[in-house]
Scaffold this active site. Structure first.
Site, PDB file in Angstrom:
ATOM      1  N   ARG A  20      45.306  39.638  42.096  1.00 46.49           N
ATOM      2  CA  ARG A  20      44.021  39.126  42.599  1.00 46.49           C
ATOM      3  C   ARG A  20      43.003  40.250  42.766  1.00 46.49           C
ATOM      4  O   ARG A  20      41.846  40.099  42.399  1.00 46.49           O
ATOM      5  CB  ARG A  20      44.216  38.366  43.910  1.00 46.49           C
ATOM      6  CG  ARG A  20      44.976  37.051  43.712  1.00 46.49           C
ATOM      7  CD  ARG A  20      45.212  36.328  45.014  1.00 46.49           C
ATOM      8  NE  ARG A  20      46.032  37.170  45.886  1.00 46.49           N
ATOM      9  CZ  ARG A  20      46.114  37.047  47.199  1.00 46.49           C
ATOM     10  NH1 ARG A  20      45.414  36.124  47.819  1.00 46.49           N
ATOM     11  NH2 ARG A  20      46.884  37.837  47.905  1.00 46.49           N
ATOM     12  N   ASN A  38      46.278  32.704  44.917  1.00 47.42           N
ATOM     13  CA  ASN A  38      47.667  32.400  44.605  1.00 47.42           C
ATOM     14  C   ASN A  38      47.915  30.926  44.883  1.00 47.42           C
ATOM     15  O   ASN A  38      47.422  30.392  45.877  1.00 47.42           O
ATOM     16  CB  ASN A  38      48.614  33.229  45.470  1.00 47.42           C
ATOM     17  CG  ASN A  38      48.658  34.684  45.071  1.00 47.42           C
ATOM     18  OD1 ASN A  38      48.319  35.044  43.961  1.00 47.42           O
ATOM     19  ND2 ASN A  38      49.087  35.529  45.986  1.00 47.42           N
TER      20      ASN A  38
END
Length: 91
Positions: A20, A38
């Site tokens: 990320r 996620n």
């Protein structure tokens, strides 16, 4: 230039490897706005808005893996209506 919005579901070794944060860095470099998060099934969901050339570069870099530890095996890409995000953020 015309903006597009894509939903990208990323499969592979993409959680717990800085994916990320690496995605955030790539998005900022390419002036892509949206989100990365996620999902509970082990995938990562990206909403990315930008012009077509920058989105193509973004997808290419995500496929390659934004960190050395990420291993992307598949991308599911769908076009969405624009959300008009102002920045790119990690959820």
């Amino acid at each position: 230039m015309e903006l597009h919005c894509l939903k990208i579901i990323v499969h592979g070794q993409v959680q717990g490897v800085g994916f990320r944060y690496g995605t955030l860095q790539i998005a900022n470099r390419l002036t892509i706005t949206g989100t990365v998060q996620n999902l509970s099934n082990g995938t990562v969901k990206i909403i990315a808005e930008g012009n077509h050339p920058n989105l193509e570069k973004f997808i290419h870099l995500i496929k390659a893996g934004p960190t050395p530890f990420a291993r992307v095996t598949n991308l599911q890409i769908d076009e969405l209506p624009l959300h008009h995000y102002r920045l790119f953020m990690i959820k």
